[in-house]
Design a protein around this motif. Structure first.
Motif, PDB file in Angstrom:
ATOM      1  N   GLU A  50       0.858  -1.193   0.000  1.00  8.12           N
ATOM      2  CA  GLU A  50       0.000   0.000   0.000  1.00  8.12           C
ATOM      3  C   GLU A  50       0.885   1.230   0.000  1.00  8.12           C
ATOM      4  OE1 GLU A  50      -2.423   1.789  -0.972  1.00  8.12           O
ATOM      5  OE2 GLU A  50      -3.841   0.306  -0.159  1.00  8.12           O
ATOM      6  N   SER A  51       0.263   2.344  -0.322  1.00 11.05           N
ATOM      7  CA  SER A  51       1.002   3.604  -0.429  1.00 11.05           C
ATOM      8  C   SER A  51       1.069   4.325   0.904  1.00 11.05           C
ATOM      9  CB  SER A  51       0.316   4.508  -1.459  1.00 11.05           C
ATOM     10  OG  SER A  51       0.222   3.874  -2.701  1.00 11.05           O
ATOM     11  N   PRO A  52       2.064   5.168   1.079  1.00 13.13           N
ATOM     12  CA  PRO A  52       2.150   5.981   2.301  1.00 13.13           C
ATOM     13  C   PRO A  52       0.885   6.800   2.513  1.00 13.13           C
ATOM     14  CG  PRO A  52       4.194   6.120   1.070  1.00 13.13           C
ATOM     15  CD  PRO A  52       3.231   5.378   0.200  1.00 13.13           C
ATOM     16  N   GLY A  53       0.460   6.875   3.761  1.00 16.86           N
ATOM     17  CA  GLY A  53      -0.734   7.634   4.101  1.00 16.86           C
ATOM     18  C   GLY A  53      -2.022   6.831   4.042  1.00 16.86           C
ATOM     19  N   LYS A  54      -1.988   5.704   3.365  1.00 15.93           N
ATOM     20  CA  LYS A  54      -3.178   4.862   3.243  1.00 15.93           C
ATOM     21  C   LYS A  54      -3.323   3.940   4.443  1.00 15.93           C
ATOM     22  CE  LYS A  54      -4.312   6.221  -0.973  1.00 15.93           C
ATOM     23  NZ  LYS A  54      -5.581   6.926  -1.273  1.00 15.93           N
ATOM     24  N   THR A  55      -4.380   3.128   4.391  1.00 15.27           N
ATOM     25  CA  THR A  55      -4.671   2.151   5.443  1.00 15.27           C
ATOM     26  C   THR A  55      -4.565   0.742   4.879  1.00 15.27           C
ATOM     27  OG1 THR A  55      -6.134   3.663   6.658  1.00 15.27           O
ATOM     28  CG2 THR A  55      -6.427   1.293   7.048  1.00 15.27           C
ATOM     29  N   VAL A  56      -3.957  -0.157   5.653  1.00 11.58           N
ATOM     30  CA  VAL A  56      -3.843  -1.548   5.223  1.00 11.58           C
ATOM     31  C   VAL A  56      -4.314  -2.448   6.366  1.00 11.58           C
ATOM     32  CG1 VAL A  56      -1.474  -1.912   6.038  1.00 11.58           C
ATOM     33  CG2 VAL A  56      -2.315  -3.215   4.090  1.00 11.58           C
ATOM     34  N   THR A  57      -4.923  -3.555   5.984  1.00 10.27           N
ATOM     35  CA  THR A  57      -5.369  -4.544   6.965  1.00 10.27           C
ATOM     36  C   THR A  57      -4.768  -5.897   6.620  1.00 10.27           C
ATOM     37  OG1 THR A  57      -7.446  -3.385   7.427  1.00 10.27           O
ATOM     38  CG2 THR A  57      -7.352  -5.737   7.961  1.00 10.27           C
ATOM     39  N   ILE A  58      -4.165  -6.538   7.626  1.00 14.90           N
ATOM     40  CA  ILE A  58      -3.578  -7.866   7.469  1.00 14.90           C
ATOM     41  C   ILE A  58      -4.445  -8.854   8.246  1.00 14.90           C
ATOM     42  CG2 ILE A  58      -1.549  -9.294   7.906  1.00 14.90           C
ATOM     43  CD1 ILE A  58       0.119  -6.694   7.770  1.00 14.90           C
ATOM     44  N   SER A  59      -4.851  -9.919   7.577  1.00 16.51           N
ATOM     45  CA  SER A  59      -5.730 -10.896   8.212  1.00 16.51           C
ATOM     46  C   SER A  59      -4.947 -12.096   8.740  1.00 16.51           C
ATOM     47  CB  SER A  59      -6.795 -11.374   7.226  1.00 16.51           C
ATOM     48  OG  SER A  59      -6.177 -12.032   6.136  1.00 16.51           O
ATOM     49  N   CYS A  60      -5.572 -12.792   9.672  1.00 17.55           N
ATOM     50  CA  CYS A  60      -4.987 -13.979  10.300  1.00 17.55           C
ATOM     51  C   CYS A  60      -6.148 -14.914  10.608  1.00 17.55           C
ATOM     52  CB  CYS A  60      -4.253 -13.544  11.564  1.00 17.55           C
ATOM     53  SG  CYS A  60      -3.665 -14.876  12.643  1.00 17.55           S
ATOM     54  N   THR A  61      -6.296 -15.955   9.803  1.00 13.01           N
ATOM     55  CA  THR A  61      -7.456 -16.827   9.906  1.00 13.01           C
ATOM     56  C   THR A  61      -7.113 -18.116  10.634  1.00 13.01           C
ATOM     57  OG1 THR A  61      -8.353 -15.935   7.835  1.00 13.01           O
ATOM     58  CG2 THR A  61      -9.253 -18.037   8.607  1.00 13.01           C
ATOM     59  N   ARG A  62      -7.943 -18.449  11.626  1.00 13.10           N
ATOM     60  CA  ARG A  62      -7.730 -19.667  12.415  1.00 13.10           C
ATOM     61  C   ARG A  62      -8.446 -20.826  11.745  1.00 13.10           C
ATOM     62  NH1 ARG A  62      -7.859 -20.415  18.995  1.00 13.10           N
ATOM     63  NH2 ARG A  62      -8.391 -22.635  19.025  1.00 13.10           N
ATOM     64  N   SER A  63      -7.736 -21.962  11.606  1.00 13.02           N
ATOM     65  CA  SER A  63      -8.262 -23.075  10.820  1.00 13.02           C
ATOM     66  C   SER A  63      -9.358 -23.868  11.532  1.00 13.02           C
ATOM     67  CB  SER A  63      -7.129 -24.026  10.445  1.00 13.02           C
ATOM     68  OG  SER A  63      -6.531 -24.573  11.620  1.00 13.02           O
ATOM     69  N   SER A  64      -9.268 -23.970  12.855  1.00  6.40           N
ATOM     70  CA  SER A  64     -10.281 -24.710  13.611  1.00  6.40           C
ATOM     71  C   SER A  64     -10.355 -24.144  15.013  1.00  6.40           C
ATOM     72  CB  SER A  64      -9.958 -26.211  13.652  1.00  6.40           C
ATOM     73  OG  SER A  64      -8.722 -26.435  14.292  1.00  6.40           O
ATOM     74  N   LEU A  76      -4.968  -7.025  11.796  1.00  6.32           N
ATOM     75  CA  LEU A  76      -4.117  -5.913  12.192  1.00  6.32           C
ATOM     76  C   LEU A  76      -4.330  -4.815  11.161  1.00  6.32           C
ATOM     77  CD1 LEU A  76      -1.755  -4.644  13.852  1.00  6.32           C
ATOM     78  CD2 LEU A  76      -0.211  -5.706  12.180  1.00  6.32           C
ATOM     79  N   THR A  77      -4.721  -3.655  11.618  1.00  8.34           N
ATOM     80  CA  THR A  77      -4.939  -2.517  10.729  1.00  8.34           C
ATOM     81  C   THR A  77      -3.933  -1.431  11.050  1.00  8.34           C
ATOM     82  OG1 THR A  77      -7.305  -2.990  10.494  1.00  8.34           O
ATOM     83  CG2 THR A  77      -6.571  -0.760   9.966  1.00  8.34           C
ATOM     84  N   ILE A  78      -3.282  -0.944  10.023  1.00  5.81           N
ATOM     85  CA  ILE A  78      -2.323   0.152  10.169  1.00  5.81           C
ATOM     86  C   ILE A  78      -2.821   1.304   9.301  1.00  5.81           C
ATOM     87  CG2 ILE A  78       0.094   0.835  10.087  1.00  5.81           C
ATOM     88  CD1 ILE A  78       0.799  -2.166   9.854  1.00  5.81           C
ATOM     89  N   SER A  79      -3.110   2.423   9.938  1.00  6.97           N
ATOM     90  CA  SER A  79      -3.596   3.586   9.205  1.00  6.97           C
ATOM     91  C   SER A  79      -2.477   4.612   9.057  1.00  6.97           C
ATOM     92  CB  SER A  79      -4.794   4.204   9.923  1.00  6.97           C
ATOM     93  OG  SER A  79      -4.411   4.611  11.228  1.00  6.97           O
ATOM     94  N   GLY A  80      -2.650   5.543   8.131  1.00  9.43           N
ATOM     95  CA  GLY A  80      -1.634   6.565   7.922  1.00  9.43           C
ATOM     96  C   GLY A  80      -0.261   5.971   7.696  1.00  9.43           C
ATOM     97  N   LEU A  81      -0.182   5.009   6.792  1.00 10.67           N
ATOM     98  CA  LEU A  81       1.052   4.255   6.577  1.00 10.67           C
ATOM     99  C   LEU A  81       2.277   5.141   6.400  1.00 10.67           C
ATOM    100  CD1 LEU A  81      -0.034   1.313   4.259  1.00 10.67           C
ATOM    101  CD2 LEU A  81       1.119   1.095   6.477  1.00 10.67           C
ATOM    102  N   LYS A  82       3.364   4.705   7.025  1.00  8.69           N
ATOM    103  CA  LYS A  82       4.654   5.361   6.875  1.00  8.69           C
ATOM    104  C   LYS A  82       5.648   4.352   6.334  1.00  8.69           C
ATOM    105  CE  LYS A  82       3.878   8.566  10.702  1.00  8.69           C
ATOM    106  NZ  LYS A  82       4.462   9.209  11.906  1.00  8.69           N
ATOM    107  N   THR A  83       6.690   4.851   5.705  1.00 14.73           N
ATOM    108  CA  THR A  83       7.686   3.939   5.151  1.00 14.73           C
ATOM    109  C   THR A  83       8.322   3.081   6.240  1.00 14.73           C
ATOM    110  OG1 THR A  83       9.334   5.706   5.262  1.00 14.73           O
ATOM    111  CG2 THR A  83       8.171   5.421   3.172  1.00 14.73           C
ATOM    112  N   GLU A  84       8.378   3.595   7.455  1.00 14.11           N
ATOM    113  CA  GLU A  84       8.971   2.844   8.569  1.00 14.11           C
ATOM    114  C   GLU A  84       8.112   1.650   8.993  1.00 14.11           C
ATOM    115  OE1 GLU A  84       8.702   6.438  10.732  1.00 14.11           O
ATOM    116  OE2 GLU A  84       7.549   5.539  12.370  1.00 14.11           O
ATOM    117  N   ASP A  85       6.871   1.584   8.496  1.00 14.18           N
ATOM    118  CA  ASP A  85       6.000   0.442   8.807  1.00 14.18           C
ATOM    119  C   ASP A  85       6.324  -0.774   7.938  1.00 14.18           C
ATOM    120  OD1 ASP A  85       3.173   2.709   9.122  1.00 14.18           O
ATOM    121  OD2 ASP A  85       4.644   2.075  10.640  1.00 14.18           O
TER     122      ASP A  85
END
Lengths: 110, 115
Positions: free
Chosen positions: A12-26, A76-85
């Motif tokens: 994603e681009s700087p300043g945007k929001t990204v969400t990373i998912s983690c799905t449990r199998s059972s 996990l959601t990260i908003s206002g993305l920075k390059t350091e993320d």
């Protein structure tokens, strides 16, 4: 026993929001707390989210965690993305007293 | 602030036993929490090896259980990992960690298994 599945990579681009998912199998995602770790290149992991949605002191409020029982997943959601993320992110939960890690997601901020 | 520091040989021969120690400062191991070992093969993800509770109860990854021993030395405020019969597949960065609500990690130490 269960597995935690994460996307291999997201970008994603700087300043945007990204969400990373983690799905449990059972079993229910709500049964055990989920943690999220950030690992920058060449460094050890650090905790960015603990107990599903708690932030350690020093972690910016741009980082947030949640769980969704309908999809049996944590996010996990990260908003206002920075390059350091830009880093690898791992989710982790418990199977009794055993730790279970997701495979990790490489976040590219471009 | 708690600090953890791994130490041990960086090179181990195949079939031998890998031994690492984690020195803890800023917190007394005997006071509580779980103390664990996690490894990361080069270019790969994290794998939990096992944990020990401050009381001495141990929990091991089922895939490694037959080869792993984790112990605590409260007099030195440190805990240790022994992994027997190592092969090249055990080459990894080994991290020690303190786990309460928040997990704190050591800086990690690379262990290479090679003759």
């Amino acid at each position: 026993n269960f597995m935690l599945t994460q996307p291999h990579s997201v970008s994603e681009s700087p300043g945007k929001t990204v969400t990373i998912s983690c799905t449990r199998s059972s079993g229910s995602i709500a049964s055990n707390y989920v943690q999220w770790y950030q690992q920058r290149p060449g460094s050890s992991p650090t905790t960015v989210i603990y107990e599903d949605n708690q932030r350690p002191s020093g972690v910016p409020d741009r980082f947030s965690g949640s769980i969704d029982s309908s999809s049996n997943s944590a996010s996990l959601t990260i908003s206002g993305l920075k390059t350091e993320d830009e880093a690898d992110y791992y989710c982790q939960s418990y199977d009794s007293s055993n730790w279970v890690f997701g495979g990790g997601t490489k976040l590219t901020v471009l | 602030q708690v600090q953890l520091q791994e130490s041990g040989p960086g090179l181990v021969k195949p079939s031998e036993t890998l031994s690492l120690t984690c020195a803890v400062s800023g917190y007394s191991i005997s006071s509580g929490y779980y103390w664990g070992w996690i490894r990361q093969p080069p270019g790969k993800g994290l794998e939990w090896i096992g944990s020990i509770y401050h009381s001495g109860s141990t929990y091991y990854n089922p895939s490694l259980k037959s080869r792993v021993t984790i112990s605590v030395d409260t007099s030195k405020n440190q805990f240790s990992l022994k992994l027997s019969s190592v092969t090249a597949a055990d080459t990894a960065v080994y991290y020690c960690a303190m786990s309460g609500a928040i997990t704190y990690w050591g800086q990690g130490t690379l262990v290479t298994v090679s003759s």
